[in-house]
Design a protein around this motif. Structure first.
Motif, PDB file in Angstrom:
ATOM      1  N   LYS A   2      -9.724  18.844 -16.808  1.00 42.24           N
ATOM      2  CA  LYS A   2      -8.867  17.773 -17.352  1.00 42.24           C
ATOM      3  C   LYS A   2      -8.685  16.616 -16.382  1.00 42.24           C
ATOM      4  N   THR A   3      -9.154  16.764 -15.135  1.00 42.87           N
ATOM      5  CA  THR A   3      -8.926  15.708 -14.140  1.00 42.87           C
ATOM      6  C   THR A   3      -9.676  14.443 -14.534  1.00 42.87           C
ATOM      7  N   LYS A   4      -8.924  13.329 -14.617  1.00 39.31           N
ATOM      8  CA  LYS A   4      -9.552  12.067 -15.006  1.00 39.31           C
ATOM      9  C   LYS A   4      -9.536  11.053 -13.872  1.00 39.31           C
ATOM     10  N   LEU A   5      -8.513  11.190 -12.998  1.00 33.23           N
ATOM     11  CA  LEU A   5      -8.285  10.124 -12.028  1.00 33.23           C
ATOM     12  C   LEU A   5      -7.766  10.687 -10.710  1.00 33.23           C
ATOM     13  N   ILE A   6      -8.141  10.006  -9.623  1.00 35.37           N
ATOM     14  CA  ILE A   6      -7.501  10.273  -8.333  1.00 35.37           C
ATOM     15  C   ILE A   6      -6.941   8.942  -7.849  1.00 35.37           C
ATOM     16  N   VAL A   7      -5.676   8.950  -7.466  1.00 40.07           N
ATOM     17  CA  VAL A   7      -5.065   7.725  -6.938  1.00 40.07           C
ATOM     18  C   VAL A   7      -4.996   7.875  -5.424  1.00 40.07           C
ATOM     19  N   ILE A   8      -5.588   6.930  -4.718  1.00 37.59           N
ATOM     20  CA  ILE A   8      -5.574   7.018  -3.258  1.00 37.59           C
ATOM     21  C   ILE A   8      -4.967   5.744  -2.669  1.00 37.59           C
ATOM     22  N   ASN A   9      -4.609   5.819  -1.394  1.00 38.29           N
ATOM     23  CA  ASN A   9      -3.910   4.692  -0.748  1.00 38.29           C
ATOM     24  C   ASN A   9      -4.214   4.678   0.753  1.00 38.29           C
ATOM     25  N   SER A  10      -4.993   3.682   1.166  1.00 39.22           N
ATOM     26  CA  SER A  10      -5.313   3.510   2.591  1.00 39.22           C
ATOM     27  C   SER A  10      -5.381   2.022   2.897  1.00 39.22           C
ATOM     28  N   GLU A  14      -5.075  -0.579  -1.988  1.00 38.81           N
ATOM     29  CA  GLU A  14      -5.470  -1.094  -0.664  1.00 38.81           C
ATOM     30  C   GLU A  14      -4.614  -2.291  -0.265  1.00 38.81           C
ATOM     31  N   VAL A  15      -3.323  -2.243  -0.598  1.00 39.82           N
ATOM     32  CA  VAL A  15      -2.485  -3.425  -0.344  1.00 39.82           C
ATOM     33  C   VAL A  15      -2.377  -3.776   1.146  1.00 39.82           C
ATOM     34  N   TYR A  16      -2.582  -2.784   2.023  1.00 37.76           N
ATOM     35  CA  TYR A  16      -2.496  -3.075   3.467  1.00 37.76           C
ATOM     36  C   TYR A  16      -3.886  -3.242   4.085  1.00 37.76           C
ATOM     37  N   GLU A  17      -4.850  -3.682   3.274  1.00 39.50           N
ATOM     38  CA  GLU A  17      -6.244  -3.794   3.738  1.00 39.50           C
ATOM     39  C   GLU A  17      -6.379  -4.631   5.006  1.00 39.50           C
ATOM     40  N   HIS A  18      -5.511  -5.627   5.181  1.00 38.26           N
ATOM     41  CA  HIS A  18      -5.643  -6.501   6.358  1.00 38.26           C
ATOM     42  C   HIS A  18      -4.681  -6.127   7.475  1.00 38.26           C
ATOM     43  N   ILE A  19      -4.100  -4.938   7.390  1.00 41.56           N
ATOM     44  CA  ILE A  19      -3.187  -4.520   8.466  1.00 41.56           C
ATOM     45  C   ILE A  19      -3.664  -3.171   9.019  1.00 41.56           C
ATOM     46  N   THR A  20      -4.643  -3.224   9.921  1.00 38.75           N
ATOM     47  CA  THR A  20      -5.102  -2.013  10.615  1.00 38.75           C
ATOM     48  C   THR A  20      -5.108  -2.316  12.115  1.00 38.75           C
ATOM     49  N   CYS A  65      -7.294  -2.093  -5.828  1.00 41.40           N
ATOM     50  CA  CYS A  65      -6.105  -2.916  -6.089  1.00 41.40           C
ATOM     51  C   CYS A  65      -5.563  -3.499  -4.796  1.00 41.40           C
ATOM     52  N   GLY A  66      -5.283  -4.798  -4.787  1.00 37.89           N
ATOM     53  CA  GLY A  66      -4.785  -5.455  -3.579  1.00 37.89           C
ATOM     54  C   GLY A  66      -3.649  -6.412  -3.880  1.00 37.89           C
ATOM     55  N   SER A  67      -3.059  -6.944  -2.814  1.00 39.46           N
ATOM     56  CA  SER A  67      -1.849  -7.762  -2.952  1.00 39.46           C
ATOM     57  C   SER A  67      -1.898  -8.976  -2.031  1.00 39.46           C
ATOM     58  N   PHE A  68      -1.844 -10.165  -2.599  1.00 36.79           N
ATOM     59  CA  PHE A  68      -1.776 -11.366  -1.751  1.00 36.79           C
ATOM     60  C   PHE A  68      -0.409 -11.443  -1.074  1.00 36.79           C
ATOM     61  N   HIS A 110       2.378 -12.653   3.722  1.00 36.37           N
ATOM     62  CA  HIS A 110       3.831 -12.664   3.974  1.00 36.37           C
ATOM     63  C   HIS A 110       4.624 -13.323   2.842  1.00 36.37           C
ATOM     64  N   VAL A 111       4.182 -13.129   1.608  1.00 41.48           N
ATOM     65  CA  VAL A 111       4.890 -13.725   0.466  1.00 41.48           C
ATOM     66  C   VAL A 111       5.033 -12.675  -0.644  1.00 41.48           C
ATOM     67  N   THR A 112       5.740 -11.593  -0.326  1.00 45.38           N
ATOM     68  CA  THR A 112       5.809 -10.492  -1.299  1.00 45.38           C
ATOM     69  C   THR A 112       6.469 -10.935  -2.609  1.00 45.38           C
ATOM     70  N   GLY A 113       7.335 -11.957  -2.526  1.00 45.88           N
ATOM     71  CA  GLY A 113       8.015 -12.430  -3.732  1.00 45.88           C
ATOM     72  C   GLY A 113       7.111 -13.168  -4.713  1.00 45.88           C
ATOM     73  N   TRP A 114       5.914 -13.483  -4.303  1.00 40.53           N
ATOM     74  CA  TRP A 114       5.009 -14.179  -5.228  1.00 40.53           C
ATOM     75  C   TRP A 114       4.456 -13.245  -6.306  1.00 40.53           C
ATOM     76  N   LYS A 115       4.438 -11.955  -5.970  1.00 40.66           N
ATOM     77  CA  LYS A 115       3.924 -10.959  -6.918  1.00 40.66           C
ATOM     78  C   LYS A 115       2.565 -11.372  -7.502  1.00 40.66           C
ATOM     79  N   LEU A 116       1.632 -11.544  -6.606  1.00 38.92           N
ATOM     80  CA  LEU A 116       0.275 -11.868  -7.041  1.00 38.92           C
ATOM     81  C   LEU A 116      -0.689 -10.877  -6.380  1.00 38.92           C
ATOM     82  N   GLY A 117      -1.543 -10.306  -7.184  1.00 35.36           N
ATOM     83  CA  GLY A 117      -2.482  -9.320  -6.657  1.00 35.36           C
ATOM     84  C   GLY A 117      -3.790  -9.387  -7.407  1.00 35.36           C
ATOM     85  N   TYR A 118      -4.640  -8.408  -7.156  1.00 33.02           N
ATOM     86  CA  TYR A 118      -5.951  -8.438  -7.816  1.00 33.02           C
ATOM     87  C   TYR A 118      -6.468  -7.021  -8.046  1.00 33.02           C
TER      88      TYR A 118
END
Ligand code: PMP
Ligand code: GLN
Length: 384
Positions: A156-164, A196-202, A224-227, A232-240
């Motif tokens: 029944k497994t359809k999806l894996i959600v990961i976060n790095s 991958e919202v923290y893609e540019h913070i390693t 999935c990512g986040s501008f 530094h504009v989390t209030g813009w709520k814009l991602g891709y």
């Protein structure tokens, strides 16, 4: 009225930020920058709104921003994506994650999430009638226990959600992690939502390995990512969301009825801002300084920790000092020491309490320094 999410309350991020404000505490809880964005970026916002870019944007995002994202994806991850059919601009990573999960999950499908997990995955799975299968990460360093993930897969497994990089631990996936995942989904009807919202913070020269840069995984992934996080504009709520054409088609069917399209002048702003790659390539160095400043002071608090590998979060353990619950400690710390943090038990469906708290160090250095002075008195909280 029968609730569709009976077990879901207000998020811990809202609770702790509110408490920090009421108590006049330094807010190292909710993850958002405590400093302003680049003035050049803000000037562009004014320019584009005054120029009249104030009506609906195209449903999947303005072409120039999608093209810029395709260029950035090639530059950062060596992957060629089609801006027309594989890149969508949406209202924050939250929407990207929600729309991806909704596009994939049918009633009765199982979706694997790795705990501790960011809070938005599970409700999205439940709202589609899916069944969240929670697999614990290794408790020593929050790396993935691949054997356990493998044993959790069913027909029944359809999806894996990961976060790095991972929220809350900062663990950054290695090439081996990506290859292990590829092996698991290979020849199975399983897809991946990659947060991958923290893609540019390693840190420490560690690269972020996007799933879009993995030839095999990208065929089955919604990246999935986040501008907001990056600039530094989390209030813009814009991602891709970047996904192969067939998946993007399904993704956009959901997106067009969740928000339809996202703020137009901000999309024009970001398309121009992305013309200079140094604007995102300077982010790791910027945050590494803050991390190091924070860690230098954290050594004097009695807390135990390993330097975070990515994200703007640092976790720390206190189990060797006290048996107090992490939620109670977070509350006491906010009220008595005037420093707010997040109890990591909130990232588990059953509130598993390993005596770990999370700090956000995306703050002005002066606030970090003052917080560290206050945290030196942490021991006082454990005496009472
Ligand atoms: N995923 C993770 C792991 C996050 O920490 C956040 C940020 N709060 C999000 C998704 C949501 O990002 P956005 O603000 O762009 O919706
Ligand atoms: N992702 C942020 C955090 O982990 C919070 C965003 C939110 O409040 N939804 O703190």
């Amino acid at each position: 009225m029968r609730s569709k999410l009976p077990h879901i309350g207000t998020t811990i991020f809202t609770i702790m930020s509110k408490m920090a404000q009421e108590e006049g505490a330094i807010n190292l809880s909710q993850g958002f920058p405590g400093f302003g964005a680049d003035p050049e970026l803000l000037d562009m916002v004014a320019k584009y709104t005054k120029a009249g870019y104030n009506q609906y944007a195209p449903m999947s995002g303005i072409p120039s921003l999608r093209e810029k994202m395709a260029e950035k994806t090639l530059r950062c991850y060596g992957a060629k994506v089609n801006p027309e059919t594989e890149v969508s601009i949406v209202s924050g990573a939250t929407e990207a994650i929600f729309s991806s999960i909704t596009a994939m999950i049918h009633p009765g499908d199982e979706a694997i999430i790795l705990e501790p997990a960011y809070d938005s995955y599970e409700p999205a799975i439940l709202l589609s009638g899916g069944i969240p299968i929670r697999v614990p990460l290794n408790s020593s360093d929050f790396s993935v226990d691949w054997e356990r993930v493998k044993n959790s897969i069913t027909f029944k497994t359809k999806l894996i959600v990961i976060n790095s990089p991972h929220n809350p631990s900062g663990y950054v996936w290695t090439q081996d992690d990506l290859d292990q995942l590829a092996e698991l989904v290979r020849e199975r009807n399983i897809y991946v939502v990659s947060d991958e919202v923290y893609e540019h913070i390693t840190f420490d020269g560690r690269p972020h390995l996007s799933l879009v840069g993995h030839e095999e995984l990208r065929q089955k992934s919604f990246v999935c990512g986040s501008f907001g996080k990056t600039f530094h504009v989390t209030g813009w709520k814009l991602g891709y969301c970047i996904a192969p054409e067939k998946l993007t088609e399904e993704f956009r069917k959901i997106h067009q009825y969740v928000t339809f399209s996202s703020v137009t002048f901000l999309q024009y702003t970001l398309a121009e801002y992305l013309e200079k790659p140094e604007r995102y390539e300077s982010i790791p160095g910027f945050y590494q300084e803050k991390r190091d400043l924070f860690l230098t002071g954290l050594k004097d608090t009695g807390l135990e920790f390993q330097a975070t590998q990515g994200s703007f979060f640092q976790t720390a353990s206190y189990g060797h000092l006290s048996k107090i619950g992490d939620r109670e400690l977070a509350e006491k710390m906010t009220k008595e020491l005037k420093v707010a943090c997040i109890p990591v038990s909130s990232f588990y469906h059953n509130q598993k309490d390993d005596k770990i708290i999370r700090f956000c160090f995306a703050k002005e250095n002066s606030d970090l320094e003052e917080a560290l002075v206050r945290l030196k008195n942490l021991g006082e909280l454990f005496k009472k």
